[in-house]
Enzyme design. Structure first.
Site, PDB file in Angstrom:
ATOM      1  N   LYS A  12       0.822  -1.215   0.000  1.00  0.00           N
ATOM      2  CA  LYS A  12       0.000   0.000   0.000  1.00  0.00           C
ATOM      3  C   LYS A  12       0.849   1.256   0.000  1.00  0.00           C
ATOM      4  CE  LYS A  12      -4.478  -1.338   1.807  1.00  0.00           C
ATOM      5  NZ  LYS A  12      -5.553  -0.996   2.747  1.00  0.00           N
ATOM      6  N   LYS A  39      -4.914  -9.945  -6.915  1.00  0.00           N
ATOM      7  CA  LYS A  39      -6.119 -10.043  -6.089  1.00  0.00           C
ATOM      8  C   LYS A  39      -7.196  -9.065  -6.577  1.00  0.00           C
ATOM      9  CE  LYS A  39      -5.892  -7.934  -2.117  1.00  0.00           C
ATOM     10  NZ  LYS A  39      -5.628  -7.466  -0.762  1.00  0.00           N
ATOM     11  N   LYS A  94     -10.507  -3.341  -4.123  1.00  0.00           N
ATOM     12  CA  LYS A  94     -11.312  -2.117  -4.177  1.00  0.00           C
ATOM     13  C   LYS A  94     -10.578  -1.002  -4.893  1.00  0.00           C
ATOM     14  CE  LYS A  94     -13.685  -2.679   0.272  1.00  0.00           C
ATOM     15  NZ  LYS A  94     -13.522  -2.410   1.717  1.00  0.00           N
TER      16      LYS A  94
HETATM   17  P1  AMP Z   1     -11.196  -4.884   3.062  1.00  0.00           P
HETATM   18  O1  AMP Z   1     -11.983  -4.495   1.893  1.00  0.00           O
HETATM   19  O2  AMP Z   1      -9.721  -4.806   2.834  1.00  0.00           O
HETATM   20  O3  AMP Z   1     -11.646  -4.242   4.331  1.00  0.00           O
HETATM   21  O4  AMP Z   1     -11.492  -6.436   3.249  1.00  0.00           O
HETATM   22  C1  AMP Z   1     -12.641  -6.929   3.892  1.00  0.00           C
HETATM   23  C2  AMP Z   1     -12.609  -8.446   3.937  1.00  0.00           C
HETATM   24  O5  AMP Z   1     -12.679  -8.968   2.597  1.00  0.00           O
HETATM   25  C3  AMP Z   1     -11.319  -9.024   4.539  1.00  0.00           C
HETATM   26  O6  AMP Z   1     -11.646 -10.165   5.318  1.00  0.00           O
HETATM   27  C4  AMP Z   1     -10.509  -9.417   3.325  1.00  0.00           C
HETATM   28  O7  AMP Z   1      -9.614 -10.467   3.607  1.00  0.00           O
HETATM   29  C5  AMP Z   1     -11.598  -9.865   2.370  1.00  0.00           C
HETATM   30  N1  AMP Z   1     -11.160  -9.728   0.974  1.00  0.00           N
HETATM   31  C6  AMP Z   1     -10.759  -8.585   0.353  1.00  0.00           C
HETATM   32  N2  AMP Z   1     -10.415  -8.821  -0.929  1.00  0.00           N
HETATM   33  C7  AMP Z   1     -10.605 -10.150  -1.131  1.00  0.00           C
HETATM   34  C8  AMP Z   1     -10.441 -11.017  -2.263  1.00  0.00           C
HETATM   35  N3  AMP Z   1     -10.002 -10.554  -3.432  1.00  0.00           N
HETATM   36  N4  AMP Z   1     -10.745 -12.330  -2.105  1.00  0.00           N
HETATM   37  C9  AMP Z   1     -11.185 -12.812  -0.925  1.00  0.00           C
HETATM   38  N5  AMP Z   1     -11.365 -12.046   0.173  1.00  0.00           N
HETATM   39  C10 AMP Z   1     -11.094 -10.739   0.090  1.00  0.00           C
END
Ligand code: AMP
Ligand code: TRP
Length: 343
Positions: free
Chosen positions: A114, A206, A209
């Protein structure tokens, strides 16, 4: 003192909630509420480690809450809240800033990704973020943490912090009558067929967002036409789908699409290949589009319905935050006492 089982997880309100968040995290949250007391937190303090427009932050906080509810999390039975309404998160994070070692944080790959090349210019918050995440979990002495694969390293750090706190303050913990250890070592729950959903444009990256290409991800808010367009444009390779999982090994895009189908249909990748092995991608993509639209569009519709009444969402968060404070405040009082603060 015996430690009860409790599930905790968080999602950042940073916009573009996508299929990876849904399959890797939110569907797991829904399933766990059958067997556990669960706390699901919209982690706004985490979001501001990278600058957020204040109005968008408010909207995104409501949107993640709406996604939780639309996916089937029961805010009456479980605790759905936003982090900044419970001051204990920030207080415990400070104590953990003094427990965690700089060497531990220097190993965090997410910070390196990041912060990018211009590390000197990253916020101090972005660097200390894993300590805040440990505080989120341990403030409630949560024992189980459902997350996607990308959070594994942060969970390991949370366990190290819990252990070091328990060791550093062992005498005080005992003297104050809290047994041998105050914090449990939280267990990551990284389960299901879609713990790492990949970008539709590049099966080695991956789904994220923050990917500048909206074509890389399916957003929970996407309509049927948008989903159809994104799946149509999704990168594939020229060969038909294989018959066995082993043959997906070096075909990241094929493997990702099969994994998404399996997760949405709640079957194994093997079963998906049993049905589509030998088929061309065009036929498989058509079936995948139908399935994705059937599963995701109703959630997006329900999110929009809920978001039309922001006051109602704010009330859900206020009520959840009150329930969270009722657990956090007594725990924080004990933690301060253990550390030696006069309260
Ligand atoms: P975040 O958007 O970073 O707050 O992530 C929220 C949740 O979604 C966390 O548990 C991440 O590990 C999961 N997550 C985010 N991106 C992915 C992805 N590409 N595949 C699976 N899980 C994800
Ligand atoms: N860091 C997590 C992410 O980016 C979100 C998060 C914050 C979290 N606090 C948490 C996840 C506590 C689980 C438990 O996805």
């Amino acid at each position: 003192m015996s430690i009860e089982q409790r599930v905790f997880s968080g999602v950042q309100p940073t916009g573009n909630l996508h299929l990876g968040n849904y399959l890797g995290a939110i569907t797991r949250f829904v399933a766990l509420q059958e067997d556990y007391d669960c706390m699901y937190c919209v982690v706004d303090l985490h979001a501001i480690t990278v600058w957020q427009d204040p109005e968008e932050l408010r909207h995104n906080t409501r949107e993640v809450t709406a996604a939780f509810l639309a996916a089937g999390i029961d805010a009456d039975k479980q605790i759905v809240f936003n982090q900044s309404q419970v001051s204990g998160h920030a207080e415990l994070a400070w104590i953990f800033n003094c427990v965690a070692r700089i060497g531990w944080l220097n190993r965090m790959t997410q910070f390196k990704e990041k912060a990018g090349k211009n590390r000197e210019n990253a916020s101090v918050g972005l660097y200390a973020y894993p300590n805040l995440m440990a505080a989120d979990i341990l403030l409630y002495r949560a024992t189980h943490v459902p997350v996607g694969e990308d959070q594994k390293q942060h969970l390991e750090l949370a366990r190290d912090i819990a252990q070091k706190f328990n060791n550093d303050f062992a005498t005080s913990i005992k003297a104050k009558g809290h047994g041998e250890a105050f914090f449990p070592l939280p267990e990551p729950l990284i389960t299901g067929p879609a713990t790492r959903v990949m970008s539709l444009r590049d099966g080695t990256q991956k789904m994220s967002k923050s990917d500048p290409s909206d074509l890389s991800r399916i957003n929970l808010a996407d309509d049927a036409d948008t989903i159809a367009k994104k799946i149509k444009k999704a990168k594939t390779d020229p060969a038909p789908l294989p018959e066995s999982e082993a043959e997906l090994e070096d075909r990241p895009e094929a493997r990702n699409l099969v994994g998404i189908y399996a997760a949405l249909a709640e079957v194994s990748p093997r079963e998906v290949l049993g049905e589509f092995g030998g088929a061309q991608f065009s036929a498989f993509k058509k079936a995948l589009t139908e399935l994705t639209v059937a599963k995701i569009v109703p959630i997006g519709d329900e999110m929009r319905r809920l978001l039309a009444d922001p006051d109602a969402i704010d009330q859900v968060l206020a009520a959840g935050s009150e329930k969270a404070r009722a657990i956090a405040e007594p725990n924080m009082a004990i933690i301060k006492d253990i550390v030696g603060f006069i309260t």
